[in-house]
Design an enzyme around this catalytic site. Structure first.
Site, PDB file in Angstrom:
ATOM      1  N   GLY A  50      13.002  -5.877   8.134  1.00 21.30           N
ATOM      2  CA  GLY A  50      14.005  -4.835   7.926  1.00 21.30           C
ATOM      3  C   GLY A  50      13.705  -3.579   8.723  1.00 21.30           C
ATOM      4  O   GLY A  50      14.614  -2.942   9.273  1.00 21.30           O
ATOM      5  N   GLU A  64      18.713  -4.626   2.203  1.00 23.88           N
ATOM      6  CA  GLU A  64      18.135  -4.967   0.903  1.00 23.88           C
ATOM      7  C   GLU A  64      16.857  -5.736   1.185  1.00 23.88           C
ATOM      8  O   GLU A  64      16.890  -6.870   1.663  1.00 23.88           O
ATOM      9  CB  GLU A  64      19.093  -5.804   0.064  1.00 23.88           C
ATOM     10  CG  GLU A  64      18.684  -5.812  -1.406  1.00 23.88           C
ATOM     11  CD  GLU A  64      18.474  -7.184  -1.978  1.00 23.88           C
ATOM     12  OE1 GLU A  64      17.300  -7.619  -2.011  1.00 23.88           O
ATOM     13  OE2 GLU A  64      19.453  -7.812  -2.382  1.00 23.88           O
ATOM     14  N   GLY A 115      16.210  -9.352   3.345  1.00 25.91           N
ATOM     15  CA  GLY A 115      14.998 -10.079   3.690  1.00 25.91           C
ATOM     16  C   GLY A 115      13.769  -9.211   3.534  1.00 25.91           C
ATOM     17  O   GLY A 115      13.762  -8.243   2.763  1.00 25.91           O
ATOM     18  N   SER A 116      12.731  -9.533   4.276  1.00 33.05           N
ATOM     19  CA  SER A 116      11.451  -8.849   4.125  1.00 33.05           C
ATOM     20  C   SER A 116      11.515  -7.418   4.640  1.00 33.05           C
ATOM     21  O   SER A 116      12.302  -7.086   5.531  1.00 33.05           O
ATOM     22  CB  SER A 116      10.357  -9.610   4.882  1.00 33.05           C
ATOM     23  OG  SER A 116      10.491  -9.426   6.280  1.00 33.05           O
ATOM     24  N   THR A 117      10.653  -6.584   4.087  1.00 31.14           N
ATOM     25  CA  THR A 117      10.597  -5.185   4.509  1.00 31.14           C
ATOM     26  C   THR A 117      10.133  -5.069   5.958  1.00 31.14           C
ATOM     27  O   THR A 117      10.641  -4.229   6.713  1.00 31.14           O
ATOM     28  CB  THR A 117       9.661  -4.398   3.578  1.00 31.14           C
ATOM     29  OG1 THR A 117      10.225  -4.407   2.251  1.00 31.14           O
ATOM     30  CG2 THR A 117       9.507  -2.958   4.030  1.00 31.14           C
TER      31      THR A 117
END
Length: 488
Positions: A251, A268, A246-248
């Protein structure tokens, strides 16, 4: 790879509305806690298309306990047994493909061609994971002591929490639980609030193929329920690893939460893939590829081609090719069937990025607006100061930049925060390989689209695109720990 597979699959899909998508805990479907029900809304029609059962603290604790108890048996099971159960799910997925495609169209307005390809790739993931259940090897290292024999082998790490996004259920949801289960772990799958039924569809196929209770538990949560649910599961001592796609930004939060409990994470995250065109590249093939990589699934792919770098001597020719080919690529990907971005906030953010780039001086090479008022756009001369030059757009846009030297081009690529996928185009394979070594990315495609991954190949990023790998034997090893046993 993707473009050739998707072209024959374009066709309309019906909507498949549903009543309640249940959670699945310790072999039981649970949907009766109405206070925790939440609506699933189609992004194009803005209408509720289904209801999902949210997960209470009590249900979360039961899922955790079930995963831990089942792990004590599952870890000792035969790899051949795991293989046969995974293969049993394949027939179910083949027979229920139409249902799965309709669910993805209903919940997230997935483009038909992309939905079909991703579904089939999910089936291939099941087959591949079944094939590697027996592939975890050990070794006998050198011993200084002639009276001692060291043995080193891999064991399943334990119960795993898999957190999956909404944009490619067939691949991203399946890999979140398939690799852990194939390695001998148990799994709790946390589905996305936007696509619980689409993801549950793949889990259900495995559940109904003879998977013992507790080996796979599936939980849902609304946007407001999800943070507390995830933190509760991460904090549980029974959970030994987390994977997240998903999104940084999210994350980072998951990595921090896991670090507080000294738990490993496979992440990821976001990407801003660059396709680097060299002087001797086939410009026509490259132009087709970058447009396809930018527009596929409305740009809602972590590997989408967001930037292409072109030698200044070739820039005019390349821009003319893009103008000519863009309408053809839109026809290829099913532009007339393409719908909305995943949410109103996502649409607003994307269109603001494009508008700001135009205001800052970017030239429009091509623009076409679909029935959901979503612009598919190709821009050139993007100023480095505009947000679109550095931020992941996650929408259907391609930014074209020119360069004078290869060193200058590599500096642009490697200055980006992200490092997931990239591509190099050249008439010389050896030259392209040498250039690929200098690119800071987890995967580099030579003379191909940035959008592409295969079950047997490791997939993941560097820098703010995450760490750890999905796919291949490396994806299986992610869910194991090395153990040393010394015989005296």
């Amino acid at each position: 790879m993707y473009s050739k597979a998707i072209r024959p699959c374009i066709r309309p899909l019906a909507l498949r509305r549903y009543s309640v998508c249940p959670v699945f805990i310790n072999g039981q479907y649970i949907d009766g806690e109405s206070a925790l029900h939440f609506d699933v809304v189609n992004p194009r029609s803005k209408q509720t298309v289904g209801i999902a059962q949210g997960c209470s603290d009590d249900l979360a604790d039961k899922a955790i306990e079930s995963s831990y108890v089942s792990f004590q048996t599952w870890k000792h099971g035969s790899p051949h047994e795991r293989r046969d159960i995974l293969l049993g799910a394949v027939d179910r997925l083949v027979k229920t493909k139409e249902e799965g495609l309709e669910l993805s169209r209903t919940e997230i307005d997935l483009d038909p061609g992309f939905a079909s390809f991703i579904y089939d790739l999910g089936i291939e993931l099941f087959k591949y994971c079944a094939s590697i259940t027996t592939s975890l090897d050990g070794t006998i290292p050198y011993s200084l002591d002639k009276n001692a024999i060291p043995l080193v082998y891999r064991q399943p790490i334990g119960p795993v929490l898999g957190i999956t996004p909404w944009n490619a259920p067939g691949v991203l949801a399946t890999r979140a639980f398939l690799f852990p289960i194939a390695a001998g772990c148990t799994s709790i799958l946390k589905t996305p609030s936007a696509a619980p039924a689409s993801c549950f569809h793949f889990a259900k196929a495995l559940i109904e193929s003879g998977l013992p209770p507790g080996v796979l538990n599936v939980v849902h949560g609304s946007d407001t329920q999800t943070p507390g649910l995830i933190n509760r599961i991460i904090a549980a001592p029974e959970i030994r690893k987390i994977n997240y796609t998903g999104s940084t930004n999210i994350g980072r939060k998951i990595a921090v939460a896991a670090a507080e409990h000294v738990k490993p994470v496979c992440l990821e995250l976001g990407g801003k893939a660059v396709s680097l065109i060299l002087e001797d590249a086939d410009l026509e093939k490259a132009a087709e590829s970058v447009l396809f990589g930018a527009f596929l699934n409305k740009g809602q792919v972590c590997m989408s081609t967001e930037i292409t770098l072109v030698p200044r001597s070739k820039i005019h020719q390349f821009e003319e090719l893009l103008k000519t080919m863009a309408p053809l690529i839109l026809d290829t990907i099913g532009f007339s069937e393409s719908g909305a971005l995943s949410s109103s906030s996502h649409f607003e953010r994307f269109t603001n990025l494009v508008h700001s780039a135009k205001s800052d001086g970017a030239r429009v090479l091509f623009e076409s607006i679909n029935s959901s008022q979503l612009p598919f756009v190709v821009l050139s001369d993007i100023p480095s100061s505009t947000a679109l030059a550095t931020d992941e757009s996650f929408g259907p846009q391609l930014s074209v930049l020119s360069y004078d030297t290869l060193e200058e081009a590599l500096k642009v690529v490697n200055s980006l925060e992200y490092g997931l996928n990239a591509a190099v185009w050249s008439g010389s394979t050896m030259k392209a390989i040498e250039v690929s070594k200098e690119i800071e990315a987890g995967s580099v495609h030579i003379n191909g689209s940035t959008v592409g991954d295969m079950p047997a190949v490791p997939h993941g990023g560097v820098k703010s695109s995450g760490y750890g790998r999905f796919g291949g034997i490396w994806g299986l090893e992610e869910y194991t720990v090395l153990k040393s046993v010394v015989l005296h």
